[in-house]
Design a protein around this motif. Structure first.
Motif, PDB file in Angstrom:
ATOM      1  N   ASP A   1     -15.255  23.901  -6.430  1.00  0.00           N
ATOM      2  CA  ASP A   1     -14.283  25.162  -5.983  1.00  0.00           C
ATOM      3  C   ASP A   1     -14.898  25.857  -4.721  1.00  0.00           C
ATOM      4  N   PHE A   2     -16.229  26.123  -4.790  1.00  0.00           N
ATOM      5  CA  PHE A   2     -16.931  26.924  -3.737  1.00  0.00           C
ATOM      6  C   PHE A   2     -16.749  26.114  -2.465  1.00  0.00           C
ATOM      7  N   VAL A   3     -16.778  24.939  -2.392  1.00  0.00           N
ATOM      8  CA  VAL A   3     -16.603  24.220  -1.043  1.00  0.00           C
ATOM      9  C   VAL A   3     -15.042  24.369  -0.692  1.00  0.00           C
ATOM     10  N   GLU A   4     -14.244  24.104  -1.615  1.00  0.00           N
ATOM     11  CA  GLU A   4     -12.909  24.151  -1.074  1.00  0.00           C
ATOM     12  C   GLU A   4     -12.485  25.474  -0.596  1.00  0.00           C
ATOM     13  N   ARG A   5     -12.856  26.545  -1.364  1.00  0.00           N
ATOM     14  CA  ARG A   5     -12.259  27.995  -0.931  1.00  0.00           C
ATOM     15  C   ARG A   5     -13.061  28.532  -0.147  1.00  0.00           C
ATOM     16  N   ALA A   6     -14.396  28.448   0.071  1.00  0.00           N
ATOM     17  CA  ALA A   6     -15.245  29.134   0.922  1.00  0.00           C
ATOM     18  C   ALA A   6     -15.877  28.502   1.955  1.00  0.00           C
ATOM     19  N   LEU A   7     -15.392  27.369   2.184  1.00  0.00           N
ATOM     20  CA  LEU A   7     -16.016  26.526   3.360  1.00  0.00           C
ATOM     21  C   LEU A   7     -14.956  25.807   4.103  1.00  0.00           C
ATOM     22  N   LYS A   8     -13.841  25.326   3.276  1.00  0.00           N
ATOM     23  CA  LYS A   8     -12.836  24.609   3.936  1.00  0.00           C
ATOM     24  C   LYS A   8     -11.566  25.303   3.990  1.00  0.00           C
ATOM     25  N   ASN A   9     -11.297  26.167   3.061  1.00  0.00           N
ATOM     26  CA  ASN A   9      -9.872  26.665   3.106  1.00  0.00           C
ATOM     27  C   ASN A   9      -9.864  28.269   3.040  1.00  0.00           C
ATOM     28  N   THR A  10     -10.593  28.872   3.680  1.00  0.00           N
ATOM     29  CA  THR A  10     -10.788  30.692   3.484  1.00  0.00           C
ATOM     30  C   THR A  10      -9.235  31.112   3.755  1.00  0.00           C
ATOM     31  N   LEU A  11      -8.981  32.240   2.966  1.00  0.00           N
ATOM     32  CA  LEU A  11      -7.758  32.960   3.393  1.00  0.00           C
ATOM     33  C   LEU A  11      -7.643  33.507   4.708  1.00  0.00           C
ATOM     34  N   ARG A  12      -6.369  33.675   5.212  1.00  0.00           N
ATOM     35  CA  ARG A  12      -6.377  34.572   6.606  1.00  0.00           C
ATOM     36  C   ARG A  12      -6.196  35.866   6.107  1.00  0.00           C
ATOM     37  N   PRO A  13      -6.582  36.980   6.835  1.00  0.00           N
ATOM     38  CA  PRO A  13      -6.285  38.121   6.420  1.00  0.00           C
ATOM     39  C   PRO A  13      -5.030  38.467   6.043  1.00  0.00           C
ATOM     40  N   ASP A  14      -3.946  38.019   6.696  1.00  0.00           N
ATOM     41  CA  ASP A  14      -2.532  38.286   6.378  1.00  0.00           C
ATOM     42  C   ASP A  14      -1.888  37.444   5.109  1.00  0.00           C
ATOM     43  N   GLN A  15      -3.140  37.089   4.307  1.00  0.00           N
ATOM     44  CA  GLN A  15      -2.734  36.256   3.374  1.00  0.00           C
ATOM     45  C   GLN A  15      -3.305  37.097   2.099  1.00  0.00           C
ATOM     46  N   VAL A  16      -3.896  38.262   2.135  1.00  0.00           N
ATOM     47  CA  VAL A  16      -4.591  38.936   1.234  1.00  0.00           C
ATOM     48  C   VAL A  16      -3.756  40.492   1.245  1.00  0.00           C
ATOM     49  N   ASN A  17      -3.788  40.529  -0.117  1.00  0.00           N
ATOM     50  CA  ASN A  17      -3.345  41.973  -0.654  1.00  0.00           C
ATOM     51  C   ASN A  17      -4.467  42.881  -1.069  1.00  0.00           C
ATOM     52  N   PRO A  18      -5.005  43.747  -0.295  1.00  0.00           N
ATOM     53  CA  PRO A  18      -6.035  44.451  -0.488  1.00  0.00           C
ATOM     54  C   PRO A  18      -6.171  45.191  -1.939  1.00  0.00           C
ATOM     55  N   LEU A  19      -4.971  45.486  -2.357  1.00  0.00           N
ATOM     56  CA  LEU A  19      -4.997  46.308  -3.786  1.00  0.00           C
ATOM     57  C   LEU A  19      -5.482  45.446  -4.815  1.00  0.00           C
ATOM     58  N   ASP A  20      -5.501  44.097  -4.365  1.00  0.00           N
ATOM     59  CA  ASP A  20      -6.028  43.244  -5.520  1.00  0.00           C
ATOM     60  C   ASP A  20      -7.643  43.143  -5.518  1.00  0.00           C
ATOM     61  N   TYR A  21      -8.367  43.941  -5.121  1.00  0.00           N
ATOM     62  CA  TYR A  21      -9.711  43.842  -4.848  1.00  0.00           C
ATOM     63  C   TYR A  21     -10.445  45.422  -4.933  1.00  0.00           C
ATOM     64  N   ALA A  22     -11.487  45.195  -5.891  1.00  0.00           N
ATOM     65  CA  ALA A  22     -12.204  46.403  -6.176  1.00  0.00           C
ATOM     66  C   ALA A  22     -13.373  46.619  -4.991  1.00  0.00           C
ATOM     67  N   ALA A  23     -13.599  45.585  -4.068  1.00  0.00           N
ATOM     68  CA  ALA A  23     -14.668  45.818  -3.071  1.00  0.00           C
ATOM     69  C   ALA A  23     -14.371  44.541  -2.168  1.00  0.00           C
ATOM     70  N   ILE A  24     -15.099  44.914  -1.099  1.00  0.00           N
ATOM     71  CA  ILE A  24     -14.987  43.777   0.067  1.00  0.00           C
ATOM     72  C   ILE A  24     -16.419  43.647   0.357  1.00  0.00           C
ATOM     73  N   TYR A  25     -16.866  42.454   0.494  1.00  0.00           N
ATOM     74  CA  TYR A  25     -18.335  42.014   0.856  1.00  0.00           C
ATOM     75  C   TYR A  25     -18.483  41.236   2.098  1.00  0.00           C
ATOM     76  N   TYR A  26     -19.190  41.634   3.170  1.00  0.00           N
ATOM     77  CA  TYR A  26     -19.469  40.956   4.361  1.00  0.00           C
ATOM     78  C   TYR A  26     -20.832  40.317   4.408  1.00  0.00           C
ATOM     79  N   THR A  27     -20.409  38.915   4.466  1.00  0.00           N
ATOM     80  CA  THR A  27     -21.774  38.199   4.646  1.00  0.00           C
ATOM     81  C   THR A  27     -22.399  37.995   5.891  1.00  0.00           C
ATOM     82  N   GLY A  28     -23.411  37.304   6.029  1.00  0.00           N
ATOM     83  CA  GLY A  28     -24.046  37.225   7.492  1.00  0.00           C
ATOM     84  C   GLY A  28     -24.151  36.002   7.901  1.00  0.00           C
TER      85      GLY A  28
END
Length: 227
Positions: free
Chosen positions: A74-101
């Motif tokens: 699941d991590f490989v598929e969603r975090a490395l291969k097929n991340t969402l585009r910003p326009d596919q995200v509803n910010p109201l669904d999230y309690a936090a945003i986390y920026y990796t480095g």
């Protein structure tokens, strides 16, 4: 259900060089591990969506917990291969945003208008804006509706100039985190290079370096569970 949006880079090389960069694996995997332990769901977004490259150097700094996340389909598929585009995200669904480095973020996080809109929407909805290491690049240019920088007057941290020198990248990065943070009115704090350090100031939570991921995650979990 509480969810956190994890932001990752699409940049594959240090700009102007042939050297590879990308996501620092542990900065996603350790955070995910902490969220899983707390029963908090995550989604993954990148500026362009889709493929996220790994900084090859980050593979030298793994442990069993990082590899367990990395080996999860699941991590490989969603975090490395097929991340969402910003326009596919509803910010109201999230309690936090986390920026990796990973150094790549220094080129595609700071001025991406869609990521900025997501972060500020989450923040205005009483959510948390968090980062670790170079992920601070995603916070540096965020602005309130009145045009004031979000980090102005706030205590934050991120990858330091000393750490850039030790990493051998001071000459190739497009800016130094502390310089921009202080220019935009933040109080930039740090500890000795490559020591764990994270700071919470209101609804901003930031970590200094790759060894600070779990500290950021634990501070965020504590805040979310206190609400």
């Amino acid at each position: 259900m509480t969810k956190v949006l994890i932001v990752e880079t699409n940049v594959t090389r240090y700009q102007g060089t042939k050297d590879p960069t990308g996501l620092w694996l542990g900065e996603a995997a350790e955070f995910v591990d902490e969220m899983q332990q707390a029963g908090i769901d995550v989604d993954y977004v990148s500026p362009k969506g889709g493929f996220v490259p790994l900084d090859p150097r980050s593979m030298k700094y793994t442990d069993e917990s990082i590899m367990r996340v990395y080996e999860n389909a699941d991590f490989v598929e969603r975090a490395l291969k097929n991340t969402l585009r910003p326009d596919q995200v509803n910010p109201l669904d999230y309690a936090a945003i986390y920026y990796t480095g990973g150094h790549g973020v220094m080129w595609d996080f700071p001025d991406d208008p869609q990521l900025q809109q997501l972060a500020m929407a989450i923040y205005r909805n009483q959510g948390y804006v968090t980062s670790v290491c170079h992920g601070i690049a995603g916070l540096l240019n965020l602005k309130e509706a009145d045009g004031q920088y979000l980090i102005a007057g706030k205590t934050i941290t991120g990858f330091t100039t000393a750490e850039e020198i030790i990493a051998g990248k001071k000459s190739v990065v497009p800016f130094l985190n502390r310089d921009v943070a202080e220019k935009h009115g933040a109080h930039f704090k740090k500890k000795r290079f490559y020591r764990e350090y994270a700071v919470t100031d209101g609804r901003l939570i930031t970590g200094q370096n790759p060894f600070s991921v779990r500290a950021v995650a634990k501070q965020l979990v504590a805040e979310l569970q206190a609400v």
